[in-house]
Design a protein around this motif. Structure first.
Motif, PDB file in Angstrom:
ATOM      1  N   GLN A  76       0.829  -1.209   0.000  1.00  0.00           N
ATOM      2  CA  GLN A  76       0.000   0.000   0.000  1.00  0.00           C
ATOM      3  C   GLN A  76       0.863   1.259   0.000  1.00  0.00           C
ATOM      4  N   GLN A  77       1.892   1.264   0.827  1.00  0.00           N
ATOM      5  CA  GLN A  77       2.757   2.447   0.892  1.00  0.00           C
ATOM      6  C   GLN A  77       3.565   2.605  -0.400  1.00  0.00           C
ATOM      7  N   SER A  78       3.942   1.484  -1.022  1.00  0.00           N
ATOM      8  CA  SER A  78       4.674   1.561  -2.304  1.00  0.00           C
ATOM      9  C   SER A  78       3.791   2.183  -3.374  1.00  0.00           C
ATOM     10  N   LEU A  79       2.526   1.850  -3.363  1.00  0.00           N
ATOM     11  CA  LEU A  79       1.590   2.454  -4.310  1.00  0.00           C
ATOM     12  C   LEU A  79       1.496   3.958  -4.088  1.00  0.00           C
ATOM     13  N   GLN A  80       1.412   4.371  -2.826  1.00  0.00           N
ATOM     14  CA  GLN A  80       1.348   5.813  -2.543  1.00  0.00           C
ATOM     15  C   GLN A  80       2.643   6.520  -2.953  1.00  0.00           C
ATOM     16  N   GLN A  84       3.154   9.472  -5.687  1.00  0.00           N
ATOM     17  CA  GLN A  84       3.847  10.731  -5.377  1.00  0.00           C
ATOM     18  C   GLN A  84       5.012  10.960  -6.364  1.00  0.00           C
ATOM     19  N   ASN A  85       5.726   9.890  -6.714  1.00  0.00           N
ATOM     20  CA  ASN A  85       6.841  10.011  -7.679  1.00  0.00           C
ATOM     21  C   ASN A  85       6.340  10.449  -9.050  1.00  0.00           C
ATOM     22  N   ILE A  86       5.211   9.893  -9.455  1.00  0.00           N
ATOM     23  CA  ILE A  86       4.646  10.297 -10.757  1.00  0.00           C
ATOM     24  C   ILE A  86       4.292  11.779 -10.720  1.00  0.00           C
ATOM     25  N   ALA A  87       3.685  12.219  -9.602  1.00  0.00           N
ATOM     26  CA  ALA A  87       3.328  13.635  -9.499  1.00  0.00           C
ATOM     27  C   ALA A  87       4.577  14.505  -9.476  1.00  0.00           C
ATOM     28  N   SER A  88       5.628  14.099  -8.752  1.00  0.00           N
ATOM     29  CA  SER A  88       6.857  14.918  -8.709  1.00  0.00           C
ATOM     30  C   SER A  88       7.583  14.898 -10.057  1.00  0.00           C
ATOM     31  N   LEU A  89       7.505  13.772 -10.797  1.00  0.00           N
ATOM     32  CA  LEU A  89       8.111  13.726 -12.131  1.00  0.00           C
ATOM     33  C   LEU A  89       7.408  14.705 -13.074  1.00  0.00           C
ATOM     34  N   ALA A  90       6.108  14.785 -12.931  1.00  0.00           N
ATOM     35  CA  ALA A  90       5.367  15.733 -13.777  1.00  0.00           C
ATOM     36  C   ALA A  90       5.764  17.164 -13.432  1.00  0.00           C
ATOM     37  N   GLN A  91       5.935  17.463 -12.163  1.00  0.00           N
ATOM     38  CA  GLN A  91       6.348  18.816 -11.765  1.00  0.00           C
ATOM     39  C   GLN A  91       7.773  19.110 -12.244  1.00  0.00           C
ATOM     40  N   GLU A  92       8.638  18.102 -12.090  1.00  0.00           N
ATOM     41  CA  GLU A  92      10.017  18.296 -12.555  1.00  0.00           C
ATOM     42  C   GLU A  92      10.051  18.494 -14.077  1.00  0.00           C
ATOM     43  N   GLY A  93       9.227  17.782 -14.798  1.00  0.00           N
ATOM     44  CA  GLY A  93       9.148  17.965 -16.260  1.00  0.00           C
ATOM     45  C   GLY A  93       8.702  19.379 -16.607  1.00  0.00           C
ATOM     46  N   ASP A  94       7.755  19.882 -15.850  1.00  0.00           N
ATOM     47  CA  ASP A  94       7.303  21.264 -16.068  1.00  0.00           C
ATOM     48  C   ASP A  94       8.443  22.244 -15.799  1.00  0.00           C
ATOM     49  N   ARG A  95       9.253  21.982 -14.771  1.00  0.00           N
ATOM     50  CA  ARG A  95      10.386  22.865 -14.460  1.00  0.00           C
ATOM     51  C   ARG A  95      11.433  22.812 -15.575  1.00  0.00           C
ATOM     52  N   MET A  96      11.659  21.604 -16.118  1.00  0.00           N
ATOM     53  CA  MET A  96      12.670  21.472 -17.168  1.00  0.00           C
ATOM     54  C   MET A  96      12.210  22.160 -18.460  1.00  0.00           C
ATOM     55  N   MET A  97      10.939  22.233 -18.680  1.00  0.00           N
ATOM     56  CA  MET A  97      10.443  22.876 -19.905  1.00  0.00           C
ATOM     57  C   MET A  97      10.440  24.404 -19.782  1.00  0.00           C
ATOM     58  N   ALA A  98      10.551  24.899 -18.591  1.00  0.00           N
ATOM     59  CA  ALA A  98      10.526  26.351 -18.423  1.00  0.00           C
ATOM     60  C   ALA A  98      11.933  26.903 -18.596  1.00  0.00           C
ATOM     61  N   PHE A 118      12.690   7.640   0.297  1.00  0.00           N
ATOM     62  CA  PHE A 118      11.291   7.215   0.270  1.00  0.00           C
ATOM     63  C   PHE A 118      11.070   6.178   1.390  1.00  0.00           C
ATOM     64  N   PRO A 119      10.860   6.658   2.607  1.00  0.00           N
ATOM     65  CA  PRO A 119      10.727   5.699   3.719  1.00  0.00           C
ATOM     66  C   PRO A 119       9.388   4.955   3.673  1.00  0.00           C
ATOM     67  N   ILE A 120       9.479   3.700   4.042  1.00  0.00           N
ATOM     68  CA  ILE A 120       8.269   2.869   4.151  1.00  0.00           C
ATOM     69  C   ILE A 120       8.118   2.508   5.629  1.00  0.00           C
ATOM     70  N   ASP A 121       6.974   2.883   6.166  1.00  0.00           N
ATOM     71  CA  ASP A 121       6.703   2.623   7.589  1.00  0.00           C
ATOM     72  C   ASP A 121       6.008   1.267   7.723  1.00  0.00           C
ATOM     73  N   ILE A 122       6.718   0.323   8.315  1.00  0.00           N
ATOM     74  CA  ILE A 122       6.124  -1.019   8.464  1.00  0.00           C
ATOM     75  C   ILE A 122       5.565  -1.231   9.873  1.00  0.00           C
ATOM     76  N   VAL A 123       5.674  -0.229  10.700  1.00  0.00           N
ATOM     77  CA  VAL A 123       5.169  -0.319  12.073  1.00  0.00           C
ATOM     78  C   VAL A 123       3.785   0.332  12.109  1.00  0.00           C
ATOM     79  N   GLY A 124       2.840  -0.315  12.834  1.00  0.00           N
ATOM     80  CA  GLY A 124       1.478   0.213  12.943  1.00  0.00           C
ATOM     81  C   GLY A 124       1.425   1.383  13.905  1.00  0.00           C
ATOM     82  N   GLU A 125       0.259   1.971  13.978  1.00  0.00           N
ATOM     83  CA  GLU A 125       0.044   3.141  14.834  1.00  0.00           C
ATOM     84  C   GLU A 125      -0.043   2.695  16.294  1.00  0.00           C
ATOM     85  N   ALA A 126       0.683   3.397  17.161  1.00  0.00           N
ATOM     86  CA  ALA A 126       0.662   3.067  18.588  1.00  0.00           C
ATOM     87  C   ALA A 126      -0.481   3.853  19.243  1.00  0.00           C
ATOM     88  N   LYS A 127      -1.457   3.111  19.813  1.00  0.00           N
ATOM     89  CA  LYS A 127      -2.601   3.734  20.480  1.00  0.00           C
ATOM     90  C   LYS A 127      -2.822   3.024  21.819  1.00  0.00           C
TER      91      LYS A 127
END
Length: 190
Positions: A76-80, A84-98, A118-127
């Motif tokens: 699940q975290q890898s998907l997120q 996020q990487n796809i969104a940052s790549l799109a932003q970086e592409g926009d910066r390179m075109m400017a 890109f940290p992956i948190d494998i520990v659950g929430e402590a409550k």
């Protein structure tokens, strides 16, 4: 003149009584009591209560979750992270075109990516309520059959004996009437 007289002497009789008192005796034999008791029968059937303790969240918060849960969390975290990487790549592409901004976008993006993690948190929430406790009560069924007491009483008649008394009369003094005439002219006519 000497008148004739009649003298009457009387004595009553006197009777004596010799008595013997009557006697009686009463005996009551004890009754016979036979008792039979049938015991009460009780049948109990029960089902055990069930206590469920779910500590998966607690183990997950300690980093000791089951393998399936850990791999699911990583997926699940890898998907997120990939989104996020796809969104940052799109932003970086926009910066390179400017080009008109007169900045070296390629060098800055490479510099930022060199230290980006890109940290992956494998520990659950402590409550405070990570352990779920559920109790399901068991049931108790009671079946009983009442007992009874049988009494058999045999009474006995009382034994009564009576001895009548006796009365013996006897004569103490005899009765009598004694008449006598006194005077000289008994046969004379007056």
């Amino acid at each position: 003149m000497n008148m004739p007289r009649i003298q009457i002497q009387q004595q009553f009789s006197q009777i004596g009584l010799q008595r013997e008192l009557g006697k009686h005796s009463i005996e009551q034999p004890r009754a016979e009591l036979n008792m039979h008791q049938e015991q009460v029968k009780v049948e109990l059937s029960r089902t055990d209560g069930k206590l469920d303790i779910d500590a998966r969240k607690a183990w997950s918060a300690l980093g000791k979750a089951k393998f399936e849960e850990t791999t699911d969390r990583i997926a699940q975290q890898s998907l997120q992270i990939s989104m996020q990487n796809i969104a940052s790549l799109a932003q970086e592409g926009d910066r390179m075109m400017a080009f008109h901004k007169k900045e070296n976008a390629f060098a800055e993006i490479a510099k930022q990516r060199m230290f980006k993690q890109f940290p992956i948190d494998i520990v659950g929430e402590a409550k405070y309520d990570n352990v779920d406790v559920t109790y399901t009560a068991g049931s108790l069924q009671t079946n009983w059959k009442s007992g009874r007491v049988e009494l058999n009483v045999q009474t006995k008649k009382p034994i009564i004996d009576y001895y009548p008394g006796k009365v013996n009369p006897y004569l103490i003094r005899q009765n009598f009437i004694f008449m006598s005439a006194t005077g000289q002219q008994l046969d004379a006519i007056v």
